[in-house]
Scaffold this motif. Sequence first.
Motif, short mmCIF file in Angstrom:
data_model
loop_
_atom_site.label_atom_id
_atom_site.label_comp_id
_atom_site.label_asym_id
_atom_site.label_seq_id
_atom_site.Cartn_x
_atom_site.Cartn_y
_atom_site.Cartn_z
N MET A 121 0.86 -1.19 0.00
CA MET A 121 0.00 0.00 0.00
C MET A 121 0.90 1.24 0.00
N LYS A 163 1.21 2.28 -7.00
CA LYS A 163 0.70 1.41 -8.08
C LYS A 163 -0.30 2.13 -8.98
N ASP A 173 -8.73 -2.46 -7.08
CA ASP A 173 -9.59 -1.99 -5.98
C ASP A 173 -10.84 -1.28 -6.52
N ILE A 206 -14.14 -0.12 -0.52
CA ILE A 206 -13.39 -1.22 0.12
C ILE A 206 -13.59 -1.25 1.66
N PHE A 240 -15.05 -4.53 3.83
CA PHE A 240 -14.40 -5.15 5.00
C PHE A 240 -15.35 -5.12 6.20
N PHE A 267 -13.70 -10.33 1.12
CA PHE A 267 -12.96 -9.44 0.23
C PHE A 267 -11.91 -10.21 -0.56
N ARG A 268 -11.15 -11.08 0.12
CA ARG A 268 -10.08 -11.82 -0.55
C ARG A 268 -10.64 -12.77 -1.61
N GLY A 305 -4.20 -4.62 -5.53
CA GLY A 305 -4.21 -4.12 -4.16
C GLY A 305 -2.92 -4.64 -3.49
N GLY A 306 -2.52 -4.00 -2.39
CA GLY A 306 -1.27 -4.40 -1.74
C GLY A 306 -1.22 -5.87 -1.33
N GLY A 307 -2.40 -6.44 -1.01
CA GLY A 307 -2.40 -7.82 -0.52
C GLY A 307 -2.66 -8.86 -1.61
N ARG A 338 -7.79 2.74 4.19
CA ARG A 338 -7.19 1.40 4.15
C ARG A 338 -7.52 0.64 5.44
N PRO A 339 -8.49 -0.26 5.35
CA PRO A 339 -9.00 -0.92 6.57
C PRO A 339 -7.95 -1.66 7.38
N LEU A 340 -6.87 -2.11 6.75
CA LEU A 340 -5.89 -2.89 7.53
C LEU A 340 -5.05 -2.03 8.46
N ARG A 367 5.15 -10.03 3.46
CA ARG A 367 4.64 -10.04 2.08
C ARG A 367 5.73 -10.10 1.01
C1 S3P Z 1 -4.88 -4.02 0.92
C2 S3P Z 1 -4.53 -2.97 0.13
C3 S3P Z 1 -5.51 -2.06 -0.49
C4 S3P Z 1 -6.88 -2.77 -0.64
C5 S3P Z 1 -7.30 -3.36 0.67
C6 S3P Z 1 -6.30 -4.37 1.22
C7 S3P Z 1 -3.80 -4.89 1.49
O1 S3P Z 1 -5.05 -1.65 -1.77
O2 S3P Z 1 -6.82 -3.76 -1.63
O3 S3P Z 1 -7.47 -2.31 1.57
O4 S3P Z 1 -4.07 -6.01 1.92
O5 S3P Z 1 -2.63 -4.42 1.48
P1 S3P Z 1 -3.87 -0.52 -1.99
O6 S3P Z 1 -2.56 -1.24 -1.96
O7 S3P Z 1 -4.19 0.03 -3.33
O8 S3P Z 1 -4.01 0.46 -0.88
#
Ligand code: S3P
Length: 173
Positions: free
Chosen positions: A9, A13, A32, A43, A47, A55-56, A78-80, A120-122, A143
């Motif tokens: 995140m 990107k 996203d 998003i 969550f 979500f995943r 997305g970051g994950g 960003r919920p995480l 990661r």
């Molecule tokens: C996430 C990153 C977010 C989004 C979600 C979960 C993650 O995307 O997919 O909040 O798990 O790192 P960005 O990387 O665009 O913020």
Amino acid sequence: MNIVLLGYMGCGKSSIGIDLAAKMNMEYIDLDNYIEKKENKKIPQIFKDKGEIYFRKKETEYLKEIIDSRTNTILSLGGGTPCFSGNMEYIKETELVKSIYLKTSLDELVKRLIVEKEKRPLIAHISSDTELKDFIRKHVFERSFYYNQAAYHISTDKKSIEEIVEEIDKTLF
Ligand code: S3P
């Protein structure tokens, strides 16, 4: 060919993807945004209402939908995304998909995410800056196993978006 941009995140990107697509005359999709449109929810709301597991599941489903149906697209994940449900394997084994890891230093990520964490919920719940830095350090470390599997690695530190786009262009073409 489809180009997939991945990284933690805040690594840039989306901004890089938009400019890269314009330069290459390719289509641009932000995973996203795609999920938000398909689910008709932001998003953080997904969550909150349905939880991360839902979500995943959707993230994997839409990732495959995009990759399987496009031929000339820049896709920002997305970051994950690379770290769940065999997504990185899928990206690697799909022909004509080039993956790029946008690698950003911890200090730069923290600087950017401190001001942007609400969406960003995480990380939205982490109130202290020191705690946020510790969380990001550990999270990036976990990661990296997935991020490092990308075909190309581009460091973004101290570079403008234009310079990064130029570097990707030179690396791929
Ligand atoms: C996430 C990153 C977010 C989004 C979600 C979960 C993650 O995307 O997919 O909040 O798990 O790192 P960005 O990387 O665009 O913020």
